[in-house]
Design a protein around this motif. Sequence first.
Motif, PDB file in Angstrom:
ATOM      1  N   ASN A 113     -10.117   4.823  -1.667  1.00  0.00           N
ATOM      2  CA  ASN A 113     -10.255   3.683  -0.766  1.00  0.00           C
ATOM      3  C   ASN A 113      -9.097   3.531   0.198  1.00  0.00           C
ATOM      4  N   TYR A 114      -7.936   4.039  -0.215  1.00  0.00           N
ATOM      5  CA  TYR A 114      -6.739   3.795   0.571  1.00  0.00           C
ATOM      6  C   TYR A 114      -6.068   5.116   0.952  1.00  0.00           C
ATOM      7  N   TRP A 115      -5.663   5.182   2.208  1.00  0.00           N
ATOM      8  CA  TRP A 115      -5.036   6.390   2.739  1.00  0.00           C
ATOM      9  C   TRP A 115      -3.768   6.033   3.495  1.00  0.00           C
ATOM     10  N   GLY A 116      -2.743   6.864   3.335  1.00  0.00           N
ATOM     11  CA  GLY A 116      -1.561   6.727   4.161  1.00  0.00           C
ATOM     12  C   GLY A 116      -1.827   7.290   5.543  1.00  0.00           C
ATOM     13  N   GLN A 117      -0.846   7.150   6.422  1.00  0.00           N
ATOM     14  CA  GLN A 117      -0.976   7.626   7.797  1.00  0.00           C
ATOM     15  C   GLN A 117      -0.898   9.144   7.908  1.00  0.00           C
TER      16      GLN A 117
END
Length: 125
Positions: A113-117
Motif C-alpha cells: 500500500n505504501y511506497w517511498g519516492q
Amino acid sequence: QVQLVESGGGLVQAGDSLTLSCEASGDISRSAMGWFRRPPGKERECVAAIGRYSDNIYYADSVRGRFSISRDNPKKTVTLQMNSLRPEDTAVYFCVADRWDLDANYASPWKYNYWGQGIQVTVSS
C-alpha cells in the motif's frame, strides 16, 4: 497512513557494498516491508521482503547471497545491505510497506500500500 523515506543510494563500482535505509512514519509493527527496484527500461521487481517478526524473508534469485534485509520495528526502519554489487543492480530502489504481514503475494507490487519516492543506485563496471 505510512510515509517511507529512503536514503543511502549513490554511485559505486562493481564489487562494492552499499546500504539502503528506509525510515517509516506511522506504525509498521504489523506490516510486511520490502524493497523493490526498477532497472532502466524494465519493470519493477521485488528484491527482498520481510515479515513483521523478521521470521519470513524473501529474496529474489538474482540477489540471494549478496543482499540482506533487516528491520527494527521500534525504530521504524528497514535496511537493505547490498554486497558484491554488479552493474545489473543499477536501478531505482523503492522501500515498500503493506498494511498486513507477509503472504503468498510478497513479490507482487500490488500487495504493498505504501511506497517511498525511490532512490537511485548506480553500479559502474
